[in-house]
Design a protein around this motif. Sequence first.
Motif, mmCIF file in Angstrom:
data_model
loop_
_atom_site.group_PDB
_atom_site.id
_atom_site.type_symbol
_atom_site.label_atom_id
_atom_site.label_comp_id
_atom_site.label_asym_id
_atom_site.label_seq_id
_atom_site.Cartn_x
_atom_site.Cartn_y
_atom_site.Cartn_z
ATOM 1 N N TRP A 164 -5.399 0.359 6.880
ATOM 2 C CA TRP A 164 -6.331 -0.770 6.834
ATOM 3 C C TRP A 164 -7.115 -0.953 8.123
ATOM 4 N N HIS A 202 -6.505 -3.119 -3.959
ATOM 5 C CA HIS A 202 -5.802 -4.209 -3.271
ATOM 6 C C HIS A 202 -6.780 -5.308 -2.862
ATOM 7 N N GLN A 203 -7.900 -4.899 -2.293
ATOM 8 C CA GLN A 203 -8.908 -5.880 -1.887
ATOM 9 C C GLN A 203 -9.409 -6.652 -3.105
ATOM 10 N N ASP A 248 -15.160 -9.830 1.988
ATOM 11 C CA ASP A 248 -14.526 -10.526 3.105
ATOM 12 C C ASP A 248 -13.603 -9.565 3.861
ATOM 13 N N GLY A 301 -15.819 -0.023 4.484
ATOM 14 C CA GLY A 301 -15.937 0.053 3.035
ATOM 15 C C GLY A 301 -16.360 1.415 2.524
ATOM 16 N N LEU A 335 -3.777 -7.921 3.303
ATOM 17 C CA LEU A 335 -3.049 -6.751 2.804
ATOM 18 C C LEU A 335 -2.062 -6.252 3.857
ATOM 19 N N ALA A 352 -9.134 -10.616 -3.727
ATOM 20 C CA ALA A 352 -10.373 -11.373 -3.961
ATOM 21 C C ALA A 352 -10.260 -12.207 -5.231
ATOM 22 N N ILE A 387 -14.851 -10.039 -2.329
ATOM 23 C CA ILE A 387 -14.338 -8.693 -2.019
ATOM 24 C C ILE A 387 -14.953 -8.141 -0.736
ATOM 25 N N SER A 434 0.806 -1.218 0.000
ATOM 26 C CA SER A 434 0.000 0.000 0.000
ATOM 27 C C SER A 434 0.844 1.275 0.000
ATOM 28 N N LEU A 437 -9.601 -9.733 3.930
ATOM 29 C CA LEU A 437 -8.713 -9.210 2.891
ATOM 30 C C LEU A 437 -7.836 -8.086 3.431
ATOM 31 N N LEU A 438 -8.366 -7.282 4.333
ATOM 32 C CA LEU A 438 -7.567 -6.197 4.912
ATOM 33 C C LEU A 438 -6.422 -6.752 5.751
#
Length: 187
Positions: A35, A51-52, A109, A43, A116, A56, A107, A22, A112-113
């Motif tokens: 994040w 990135h997410q 979920d 969101g 990342l 995904a 996406i 990032s 995902l963060l």
Amino acid sequence: MWLAKVRELTGSPIEIDWQPFSLSQINNKDGDNVWERPNVVKGDDPVLLAHQAGLAVKRQGKEAFEAYFMALLKARHEDKADLNDRAVIDAAGDAAGIDMARFREDIADPDLLRELADSHTKAVEEYGAFGVPTFVFDNGNFAFLKMFIPPEEQSVEIYDNLMKSMSEFVHVGEFKRPQPPWPHGVI
């Protein structure tokens, strides 16, 4: 994009395990983790959307991810599209032919963060990453590369020379052109 052109011209695969990093976090002056911000987690702030999306799509396999990633790169670097725009993210999915129903589910979920964050933290702590792309080689060497897309006739030679230089010549810490400007006619 450049690496896709090298792959096309040589007929050889280029094995890259793309990992998220990032720039919003590395350039963050607030001292927090992007994040972990409530508006990002909910969101409402799309600063990490691309990135997410990439993470995904990785769940759909390597081919789906590569097609999607190339569509995102084209959107960003050729079309100058905003990757914080959900319509751009979805259009890249359509262009890549991914399973959009699964994409919409994946996406969303929140894990995902964390993925990342883990990827970004590893890049900074283990490789000293500060920008993209940062190449990490099997022999333990790593290097950041900043360049513009070369002419097709130079693509393969530049790729071969850069990969050799970055992976093998550990005594070269940096070579840099004075900026601005880049040499006339390059951009």
